[in-house]
Design an enzyme around this catalytic site. Structure first.
Site, PDB file in Angstrom:
ATOM      1  N   ASP A   1      -3.138   2.510  -5.777  1.00 37.17           N
ATOM      2  CA  ASP A   1      -2.053   2.536  -4.798  1.00 37.17           C
ATOM      3  C   ASP A   1      -1.918   1.280  -3.961  1.00 37.17           C
ATOM      4  O   ASP A   1      -1.236   1.291  -2.937  1.00 37.17           O
ATOM      5  CB  ASP A   1      -2.248   3.732  -3.853  1.00 37.17           C
ATOM      6  CG  ASP A   1      -3.577   3.681  -3.113  1.00 37.17           C
ATOM      7  OD1 ASP A   1      -4.444   2.890  -3.520  1.00 37.17           O
ATOM      8  OD2 ASP A   1      -3.742   4.433  -2.130  1.00 37.17           O
ATOM      9  N   GLU A   2      -2.533   0.170  -4.369  1.00 32.55           N
ATOM     10  CA  GLU A   2      -2.379  -1.036  -3.560  1.00 32.55           C
ATOM     11  C   GLU A   2      -2.507  -2.290  -4.401  1.00 32.55           C
ATOM     12  O   GLU A   2      -3.161  -2.297  -5.450  1.00 32.55           O
ATOM     13  CB  GLU A   2      -3.386  -1.062  -2.406  1.00 32.55           C
ATOM     14  CG  GLU A   2      -4.827  -1.014  -2.824  1.00 32.55           C
ATOM     15  CD  GLU A   2      -5.776  -1.102  -1.644  1.00 32.55           C
ATOM     16  OE1 GLU A   2      -5.442  -1.797  -0.644  1.00 32.55           O
ATOM     17  OE2 GLU A   2      -6.862  -0.504  -1.709  1.00 32.55           O
TER      18      GLU A   2
ATOM     19  N   ASP B   1       0.856  -1.185   0.000  1.00 35.77           N
ATOM     20  CA  ASP B   1       0.000   0.000   0.000  1.00 35.77           C
ATOM     21  C   ASP B   1       0.895   1.237   0.000  1.00 35.77           C
ATOM     22  O   ASP B   1       1.729   1.403   0.897  1.00 35.77           O
ATOM     23  CB  ASP B   1      -0.909  -0.009   1.229  1.00 35.77           C
ATOM     24  CG  ASP B   1      -2.045   0.998   1.125  1.00 35.77           C
ATOM     25  OD1 ASP B   1      -2.171   1.642   0.069  1.00 35.77           O
ATOM     26  OD2 ASP B   1      -2.798   1.148   2.102  1.00 35.77           O
TER      27      ASP B   1
END
Length: 351
Positions: free
Chosen positions: A110-111, A8
């Site tokens: 973003d992950e 993350d």
């Protein structure tokens, strides 16, 4: 043990902006809307410095400005975040663990989840691999990330929060209740505030209480599928594999928040047509026609309604789609002041 890692990015959107504006590294940064806190709009993300003042994603920009009057407000730039995300995910896909490429399941900008690839050799300690991942992402993108380590996707996802920022944390069945037992039920991935409130009515306020709950009671009160599933979450159980299948968009949508409420419904219809044209350009880039059209309308003060319809046949004709979107306004109460409009086009599945 079969390991799953959850990567993350730390304060991703704010971090991308700070890379472009290094002078903002030590000041509170809030990204959202057009970057003007006097306008209507919501916070897309806030830097860690801004979060210390209570600024959170989804908060109205005006409230964020009251909480943190010294913050620097910036407009969102989706193209920049797309480009940064591509670099991050390419870096993760290039990693190898145990002598084999890893499996990468992208969850969003973003992950992502990672797991060892089939036929891998000796893996070693997962923390060592997590450190290598964080270093590789930083070297390739100048962005920091945190890594959750678990024996399934659920535990890895939750572990990430304990590793933030710029670290890693391991959470497995061996220490699940030691770490999570006394935490509130909405600390679980998959349980939000509304579900936590329903569980509280049943006397279930902690993860341990949910894990020990009678599955028949949960099924009767919360549904035969969801009730037992919530109990599985409380026990940290997740059997879903890391799926590296590339993500394919199902739909595209656009929305606009108006700085002054629209009270002329002729103007509302015009704005729906404008939004439909913008979304059509997005699905044309995918090469698939629309099969379903939906609208989102937020009235004053903050009541949001959605309506949708399935087209007689898939289409990418601008007039057909715009007419369909406008027709959905007839299913709403006309004349009410409109604060926000959105249009969504669901595409046919890829071949």
């Amino acid at each position: 043990m079969d390991w799953v890692l959850h990567v993350d990015l730390d304060e991703f959107i704010a971090a991308v902006e700070i890379l472009r504006h290094p002078e903002l590294a030590a000041v509170p940064v809030v990204v959202g809307g057009r970057g003007d806190p006097t306008e209507r709009g919501v916070v897309a993300t806030a830097s860690y410095v801004a979060r210390e003042y209570g600024v959170r994603s989804g908060m109205p920009l005006r409230l964020a400005a009251r909480k943190c009057p010294d913050a620097v407000f910036l407009p969102t730039d989706h193209a920049a975040y797309d480009a940064a995300s591509v670099r991050v995910m390419d870096t993760l896909r290039s990693a190898s663990w145990g002598g084999m490429p890893v499996l990468v399941e992208v969850l969003g900008w973003d992950e992502a989840f990672l797991a060892p690839g089939p036929g891998h050799g000796e893996l070693g300690e997962p923390e060592e691999f997590a450190d290598r991942l964080r270093a590789a992402v930083l070297a390739a993108t100048d962005l920091h990330c945190s890594v959750g380590i678990g024996d399934n996707r659920l535990r890895a996802k939750i572990a990430t929060e304990f590793g933030k920022p710029r670290g890693s944390f391991r959470l497995t069945g061996a220490d699940w209740f030691e770490v999570m037992g006394d935490r509130p039920t909405d600390a679980l991935w998959g349980i939000g505030r509304r579900t936590a409130a329903k569980l509280a009515v049943l006397g279930l306020t902690t993860v341990r209480e949910l894990a020990d709950a009678d599955p028949e009671v949960l099924a009767a009160e919360l549904g035969p599928t969801m009730g037992p599933w919530y109990r599985r979450l409380g026990r940290g159980v997740d059997t879903s594999p890391v799926d590296p299948t590339p993500w394919v968009p199902r739909a595209h949508g656009r929305e606009t928040t108006f700085q002054a409420d629209l009270e002329d419904w002729g103007r509302v219809a015009e704005e729906v047509r404008v939004l439909t044209a913008r979304v059509l350009a997005d699905i044309d880039a995918e090469g698939r026609p629309a099969a379903r059209v939906g609208i989102k309308v937020r009235f004053r003060p903050f009541v949001t309604l959605t309506r949708s319809l399935t087209l007689p046949e898939p289409s990418n004709d601008p007039e057909v789609l715009a007419d369909a979107a406008v027709s959905l306004l007839d299913r709403l109460e006309p004349g009410r002041p409109v604060r926000l409009l959105g249009v969504r086009l669901e595409m046919t599945p890829p071949a």
